[in-house]
Design a protein around this motif. Structure first.
Motif, PDB file in Angstrom:
ATOM      1  N   GLU A   1     -16.006 -15.200 -10.400  1.00 54.96           N
ATOM      2  CA  GLU A   1     -17.229 -15.243 -11.216  1.00 54.96           C
ATOM      3  C   GLU A   1     -16.926 -15.728 -12.636  1.00 54.96           C
ATOM      4  O   GLU A   1     -16.202 -15.095 -13.396  1.00 54.96           O
ATOM      5  CB  GLU A   1     -17.945 -13.889 -11.265  1.00 54.96           C
ATOM      6  N   SER A   2     -17.529 -16.847 -12.978  1.00 56.28           N
ATOM      7  CA  SER A   2     -17.213 -17.507 -14.253  1.00 56.28           C
ATOM      8  C   SER A   2     -17.521 -16.646 -15.471  1.00 56.28           C
ATOM      9  O   SER A   2     -16.718 -16.584 -16.411  1.00 56.28           O
ATOM     10  CB  SER A   2     -17.962 -18.841 -14.348  1.00 56.28           C
ATOM     11  N   ALA A   3     -18.661 -15.969 -15.474  1.00 50.27           N
ATOM     12  CA  ALA A   3     -18.997 -15.132 -16.627  1.00 50.27           C
ATOM     13  C   ALA A   3     -18.030 -13.966 -16.757  1.00 50.27           C
ATOM     14  O   ALA A   3     -17.632 -13.588 -17.867  1.00 50.27           O
ATOM     15  CB  ALA A   3     -20.438 -14.633 -16.520  1.00 50.27           C
ATOM     16  N   ALA A   4     -17.644 -13.394 -15.615  1.00 47.20           N
ATOM     17  CA  ALA A   4     -16.681 -12.293 -15.638  1.00 47.20           C
ATOM     18  C   ALA A   4     -15.337 -12.758 -16.185  1.00 47.20           C
ATOM     19  O   ALA A   4     -14.659 -12.024 -16.911  1.00 47.20           O
ATOM     20  CB  ALA A   4     -16.511 -11.712 -14.235  1.00 47.20           C
ATOM     21  N   ILE A   5     -14.951 -13.981 -15.853  1.00 43.41           N
ATOM     22  CA  ILE A   5     -13.684 -14.523 -16.355  1.00 43.41           C
ATOM     23  C   ILE A   5     -13.727 -14.653 -17.875  1.00 43.41           C
ATOM     24  O   ILE A   5     -12.781 -14.267 -18.582  1.00 43.41           O
ATOM     25  CB  ILE A   5     -13.380 -15.879 -15.692  1.00 43.41           C
ATOM     26  N   VAL A   6     -14.820 -15.177 -18.401  1.00 36.91           N
ATOM     27  CA  VAL A   6     -14.943 -15.339 -19.853  1.00 36.91           C
ATOM     28  C   VAL A   6     -14.918 -13.975 -20.541  1.00 36.91           C
ATOM     29  O   VAL A   6     -14.251 -13.787 -21.569  1.00 36.91           O
ATOM     30  CB  VAL A   6     -16.221 -16.118 -20.203  1.00 36.91           C
ATOM     31  N   LEU A   7     -15.625 -12.999 -19.980  1.00 37.28           N
ATOM     32  CA  LEU A   7     -15.617 -11.652 -20.557  1.00 37.28           C
ATOM     33  C   LEU A   7     -14.218 -11.038 -20.502  1.00 37.28           C
ATOM     34  O   LEU A   7     -13.772 -10.386 -21.448  1.00 37.28           O
ATOM     35  CB  LEU A   7     -16.613 -10.763 -19.825  1.00 37.28           C
ATOM     36  N   TYR A   8     -13.528 -11.249 -19.397  1.00 42.50           N
ATOM     37  CA  TYR A   8     -12.162 -10.733 -19.261  1.00 42.50           C
ATOM     38  C   TYR A   8     -11.246 -11.340 -20.329  1.00 42.50           C
ATOM     39  O   TYR A   8     -10.455 -10.623 -20.974  1.00 42.50           O
ATOM     40  CB  TYR A   8     -11.621 -11.057 -17.868  1.00 42.50           C
ATOM     41  N   LEU A   9     -11.351 -12.643 -20.524  1.00 41.31           N
ATOM     42  CA  LEU A   9     -10.514 -13.305 -21.522  1.00 41.31           C
ATOM     43  C   LEU A   9     -10.817 -12.799 -22.928  1.00 41.31           C
ATOM     44  O   LEU A   9      -9.913 -12.636 -23.752  1.00 41.31           O
ATOM     45  CB  LEU A   9     -10.721 -14.819 -21.446  1.00 41.31           C
ATOM     46  N   ALA A  10     -12.096 -12.543 -23.191  1.00 40.72           N
ATOM     47  CA  ALA A  10     -12.472 -12.009 -24.501  1.00 40.72           C
ATOM     48  C   ALA A  10     -11.840 -10.645 -24.739  1.00 40.72           C
ATOM     49  O   ALA A  10     -11.402 -10.333 -25.858  1.00 40.72           O
ATOM     50  CB  ALA A  10     -13.992 -11.921 -24.604  1.00 40.72           C
ATOM     51  N   GLU A  11     -11.787  -9.818 -23.699  1.00 42.26           N
ATOM     52  CA  GLU A  11     -11.165  -8.496 -23.815  1.00 42.26           C
ATOM     53  C   GLU A  11      -9.643  -8.600 -23.911  1.00 42.26           C
ATOM     54  O   GLU A  11      -9.004  -7.853 -24.643  1.00 42.26           O
ATOM     55  CB  GLU A  11     -11.549  -7.641 -22.608  1.00 42.26           C
ATOM     56  N   LYS A  12      -9.070  -9.550 -23.189  1.00 50.08           N
ATOM     57  CA  LYS A  12      -7.609  -9.692 -23.178  1.00 50.08           C
ATOM     58  C   LYS A  12      -7.078 -10.241 -24.497  1.00 50.08           C
ATOM     59  O   LYS A  12      -5.976  -9.895 -24.923  1.00 50.08           O
ATOM     60  CB  LYS A  12      -7.191 -10.621 -22.020  1.00 50.08           C
ATOM     61  N   TYR A  13      -7.886 -11.085 -25.143  1.00 50.08           N
ATOM     62  CA  TYR A  13      -7.463 -11.696 -26.403  1.00 50.08           C
ATOM     63  C   TYR A  13      -8.455 -11.308 -27.513  1.00 50.08           C
ATOM     64  O   TYR A  13      -9.193 -12.160 -28.022  1.00 50.08           O
ATOM     65  CB  TYR A  13      -7.411 -13.220 -26.263  1.00 50.08           C
ATOM     66  N   PRO A  14      -8.482 -10.049 -27.907  1.00 45.52           N
ATOM     67  CA  PRO A  14      -9.475  -9.608 -28.905  1.00 45.52           C
ATOM     68  C   PRO A  14      -9.327 -10.318 -30.242  1.00 45.52           C
ATOM     69  O   PRO A  14     -10.307 -10.446 -30.988  1.00 45.52           O
ATOM     70  CB  PRO A  14      -9.206  -8.105 -29.026  1.00 45.52           C
ATOM     71  N   GLU A  15      -8.128 -10.780 -30.549  1.00 46.40           N
ATOM     72  CA  GLU A  15      -7.905 -11.448 -31.835  1.00 46.40           C
ATOM     73  C   GLU A  15      -8.662 -12.772 -31.934  1.00 46.40           C
ATOM     74  O   GLU A  15      -8.868 -13.303 -33.026  1.00 46.40           O
ATOM     75  CB  GLU A  15      -6.407 -11.681 -32.057  1.00 46.40           C
TER      76      GLU A  15
ATOM     77  N   LYS B   1      -9.516 -22.218 -23.083  1.00 41.80           N
ATOM     78  CA  LYS B   1      -9.148 -23.062 -24.215  1.00 41.80           C
ATOM     79  C   LYS B   1      -9.462 -22.391 -25.546  1.00 41.80           C
ATOM     80  O   LYS B   1      -8.708 -22.523 -26.515  1.00 41.80           O
ATOM     81  CB  LYS B   1      -9.873 -24.405 -24.102  1.00 41.80           C
ATOM     82  N   GLU B   2     -10.565 -21.659 -25.602  1.00 37.05           N
ATOM     83  CA  GLU B   2     -10.925 -20.981 -26.846  1.00 37.05           C
ATOM     84  C   GLU B   2      -9.900 -19.914 -27.234  1.00 37.05           C
ATOM     85  O   GLU B   2      -9.646 -19.699 -28.421  1.00 37.05           O
ATOM     86  CB  GLU B   2     -12.317 -20.353 -26.730  1.00 37.05           C
ATOM     87  N   VAL B   3      -9.316 -19.251 -26.230  1.00 33.84           N
ATOM     88  CA  VAL B   3      -8.316 -18.220 -26.539  1.00 33.84           C
ATOM     89  C   VAL B   3      -6.899 -18.781 -26.539  1.00 33.84           C
ATOM     90  O   VAL B   3      -5.939 -18.047 -26.756  1.00 33.84           O
ATOM     91  CB  VAL B   3      -8.413 -17.027 -25.560  1.00 33.84           C
ATOM     92  N   ALA B   4      -6.779 -20.096 -26.286  1.00 30.66           N
ATOM     93  CA  ALA B   4      -5.471 -20.775 -26.275  1.00 30.66           C
ATOM     94  C   ALA B   4      -4.517 -20.149 -25.269  1.00 30.66           C
ATOM     95  O   ALA B   4      -3.334 -19.949 -25.554  1.00 30.66           O
ATOM     96  CB  ALA B   4      -4.862 -20.786 -27.682  1.00 30.66           C
ATOM     97  N   ALA B   5      -5.038 -19.847 -24.085  1.00 29.21           N
ATOM     98  CA  ALA B   5      -4.221 -19.218 -23.041  1.00 29.21           C
ATOM     99  C   ALA B   5      -3.349 -20.254 -22.342  1.00 29.21           C
ATOM    100  O   ALA B   5      -3.724 -21.421 -22.208  1.00 29.21           O
ATOM    101  CB  ALA B   5      -5.117 -18.517 -22.032  1.00 29.21           C
ATOM    102  N   ASP B   6      -2.211 -19.811 -21.878  1.00 28.79           N
ATOM    103  CA  ASP B   6      -1.319 -20.638 -21.076  1.00 28.79           C
ATOM    104  C   ASP B   6      -1.695 -20.420 -19.610  1.00 28.79           C
ATOM    105  O   ASP B   6      -1.642 -19.292 -19.114  1.00 28.79           O
ATOM    106  CB  ASP B   6       0.140 -20.245 -21.332  1.00 28.79           C
TER     107      ASP B   6
END
Length: 205
Positions: A63-77, A19-24
């Motif tokens: 792994e929940s933490a890995a997912i959050v880190l992945y999303l942060a890398e995928k959506y750097p903006e 939700k923070e990265v507004a992903a679909d």
């Protein structure tokens, strides 16, 4: 993207990140109470038989933490990971602190309170886990003095991973005496991107 999860579990962390990265994404419920996480079709996705799992194309990320880190890398903006190297190091530090020093005693308590069969539940182990959590929560509590977020002046991966644990600890009545941590939890859950609290999600399950 697809997120496999179950209400009230650490899938809430992954939902927060999404939700923070507004992903679909699509949400796929895996009913733990009915044992769907142990079925062959799910074990092919995650042999550990646990949620959450994020599927992004050919990528399978448990792994929940890995997912959050992945999303942060995928959506750097979206700036869930700071650009500055020192600040980024601190985000990694506190994320690891959350999953090792805070989460593990919560799991030990939860297992000995109800997940283990009655004959395997140890009252002494539950109390030791409580003491371990309180000691480590005190460190975070001190760190948050005069801070709105764990790192810098904006929400980061460290917050997405940690605040769920504050809610979990609150459910176990471990935040009594930690007014600063309680205020931090309430403040972050007031964000429009925040997922449901654990108790609310479990009621809706």
């Amino acid at each position: 993207m697809k997120l496999y999860g179950f209400p009230g579990t650490r899938a809430q962390r992954a939902l927060w990140g999404l939700k923070e990265v507004a992903a679909d994404f699509d949400y796929v419920s895996v009913n733990l109470l009915e044992g769907e996480h142990r079925r062959p079709e799910f074990l092919r996705i995650n042999p550990a038989g646990k949620v959450p799992v994020l599927i992004d194309g050919d990528r399978v990320i448990p792994e929940s933490a890995a997912i959050v880190l992945y999303l942060a890398e995928k959506y750097p903006e979206k700036a869930l990971l700071p650009v500055d190297l020192e600040a980024r190091a601190q985000a990694y530090r506190w994320t690891m602190f959350a999953v090792t020093e805070l989460e593990q005693p919560l799991w030990r308590m939860t297992r000995h309170m109800g997940l283990y069969p009655p004959e395997k539940r140890l009252a002494a182990e539950k109390e030791l886990a409580r003491e371990d959590f309180v000691a480590m929560a005190s460190i975070l509590d001190q760190h948050l003095e005069a801070r709105e977020f764990i790192v810098g002046n904006a929400l980061s991966v460290a917050d997405c991973v940690t605040v769920y644990l504050m809610d979990w600890a609150n459910e176990l009545h471990l935040l009594d005496g930690f007014a600063r941590l309680t205020a931090y939890m309430e403040r972050l859950y007031a964000r429009p991107e925040a997922p449901q609290r654990i108790a609310e999600a479990q009621k809706a399950a």
